[in-house]
Design an enzyme around this catalytic site. Structure first.
Site, PDB file in Angstrom:
ATOM      1  CG  HIS A  86      28.428 -35.583  -7.975  1.00  0.00           C
ATOM      2  ND1 HIS A  86      29.664 -35.982  -7.534  1.00  0.00           N
ATOM      3  CD2 HIS A  86      27.868 -36.665  -8.575  1.00  0.00           C
ATOM      4  CE1 HIS A  86      29.865 -37.263  -7.861  1.00  0.00           C
ATOM      5  NE2 HIS A  86      28.782 -37.703  -8.501  1.00  0.00           N
ATOM      6  CG  ASP A 143      30.535 -41.518  -7.867  1.00  0.00           C
ATOM      7  OD1 ASP A 143      30.321 -42.316  -8.805  1.00  0.00           O
ATOM      8  OD2 ASP A 143      30.107 -40.349  -7.875  1.00  0.00           O
ATOM      9  CG  HIS A 144      26.417 -42.717  -7.501  1.00  0.00           C
ATOM     10  ND1 HIS A 144      25.506 -41.703  -7.392  1.00  0.00           N
ATOM     11  CD2 HIS A 144      27.467 -42.199  -8.200  1.00  0.00           C
ATOM     12  CE1 HIS A 144      25.982 -40.623  -7.998  1.00  0.00           C
ATOM     13  NE2 HIS A 144      27.165 -40.899  -8.497  1.00  0.00           N
ATOM     14  CG  HIS A 193      24.296 -44.077 -11.755  1.00  0.00           C
ATOM     15  ND1 HIS A 193      24.008 -43.141 -10.793  1.00  0.00           N
ATOM     16  CD2 HIS A 193      25.537 -43.762 -12.197  1.00  0.00           C
ATOM     17  CE1 HIS A 193      25.012 -42.303 -10.667  1.00  0.00           C
ATOM     18  NE2 HIS A 193      25.974 -42.654 -11.504  1.00  0.00           N
ATOM     19  CG  ASP A 235      26.111 -38.861 -10.894  1.00  0.00           C
ATOM     20  OD1 ASP A 235      25.834 -38.238  -9.858  1.00  0.00           O
ATOM     21  OD2 ASP A 235      27.116 -39.591 -11.012  1.00  0.00           O
ATOM     22  CG  HIS A 279      29.102 -44.365 -12.505  1.00  0.00           C
ATOM     23  ND1 HIS A 279      28.781 -43.170 -13.106  1.00  0.00           N
ATOM     24  CD2 HIS A 279      29.471 -45.195 -13.524  1.00  0.00           C
ATOM     25  CE1 HIS A 279      28.943 -43.274 -14.413  1.00  0.00           C
ATOM     26  NE2 HIS A 279      29.354 -44.499 -14.692  1.00  0.00           N
ATOM     27  CG  HIS A 320      25.654 -40.283 -15.612  1.00  0.00           C
ATOM     28  ND1 HIS A 320      26.794 -39.547 -15.795  1.00  0.00           N
ATOM     29  CD2 HIS A 320      25.853 -41.033 -14.501  1.00  0.00           C
ATOM     30  CE1 HIS A 320      27.658 -39.844 -14.822  1.00  0.00           C
ATOM     31  NE2 HIS A 320      27.108 -40.737 -14.030  1.00  0.00           N
TER      32      HIS A 320
HETATM   33 FE    FE Z   1      28.552 -39.676  -9.423  1.00  0.00          FE
HETATM   34 ZN    ZN Z   2      27.742 -41.430 -12.033  1.00  0.00          ZN
END
Ligand code: FE
Ligand code: ZN
Length: 259
Positions: free
Chosen positions: A171, A60-61, A56, A133, A58, A110
């Site tokens: 995570h 942090d990915h 996805h 996530d 985001h 999410h």
């Molecule tokens: Fe994340």
């Molecule tokens: Zn995420």
């Protein structure tokens, strides 16, 4: 042959899951939010980055995409609308990484673009799930873009996978999730034994992941909203009985947001 799978810690609590080809030459990574730990690992192990899978949008990915693409020119698979992805995936598509086939399932909730990668396994290999996530060990992703029915539908797609499916979440939230799970479902005895086991792994610096579907069905409150104890917890939050499982799920998820 199943590739080796290795978690690279990134940021505070992300894992960048890394697949290593059986000849030890190439690697693929899932959700490289940061290029630095990936480059370090590849350099140390003399691996070439051939593939990137994205679940996805985001940061942090996806934050490491630009640098990794520039340095290694890998194939990049993932949902539409993300800069750098050259193979856009939808429900039912197939991706092959080191002769291991993954099918794509859409799991909105999410985020709306969220997808998961499933290797169905066979007579001699374990099914594998990369779920970003969406599903966490003893938890699920926050609803940033989707609705409770969407997320519950997505989680049901994942729990329909074989019980032994190895669940690779993005995570390390397990201990915090288990503390919430205990508040939401205090009479679930399996939570107590799981907390001991997972705490033991963290004490020696090991990841609690991968999990598996069987364990999640037994200890993840977000997969257990059809049960009376979760309905009772939802009722305490709502001040009235929940109409259905979706309302139980929505109330439990909202409670977790502020836990
Ligand atoms: Fe994340
Ligand atoms: Zn995420």
């Amino acid at each position: 042959m199943i590739p080796r799978i290795h978690p690279l810690p990134a940021f505070k609590d992300n894992y960048i899951w890394t697949l290593i080809s059986s000849d030890g030459v190439s690697a693929g990574v899932v959700d490289p939010g940061d290029a630095r730990p990936v480059i370090e690992f590849l350099t140390e192990n003399r691996l070439r980055l051939s593939d990137i899978l994205i679940t996805h949008h985001h940061m942090d990915h996806t934050g490491g995409l630009g640098e990794l693409i520039e340095k290694y020119q890998p194939r990049v698979f993932g949902p539409g609308g993300i800069k750098g992805i050259d193979h856009i995936l939808e429900e039912g598509d197939h991706v092959e990484v080191f002769e291991v086939g993954f099918r794509v399932i859409e799991v909105p909730g999410h985020t709306l673009d969220h997808i998961a990668f499933v290797h169905d396994g066979g007579s001699h290999d374990t099914p594998i799930l990369f779920c970003g996530d969406t599903l966490f060990a003893a938890g699920c992703g926050r609803l940033f873009e989707g609705t409770p029915p969407q997320m519950l539908g997505s989680l049901r797609k994942l729990t329909a996978l074989p019980p032994a499916t190895a669940v690779h979440c993005a995570h390390e939230y397990t201990l915090a999730n288990l503390a919430f799970a205990t508040a939401a479902e205090p009479r679930n005895v399996k939570l107590r034994s799981r907390i001991k086991i997972e705490q033991g792994k963290r004490n020696i610096g090991r990841p609690t992941l991968p999990s598996n579907i069987e364990l999640e069905l037994a200890t993840n409150p977000f997969l257990r909203c059809d049960l009376p104890e979760l309905a009772a917890s939802a009722m305490r939050r709502l001040g009235r009985p929940a109409k259905d499982e979706i309302e139980v799920f929505a109330a439990i998820r909202k409670w977790k947001d502020n836990f």
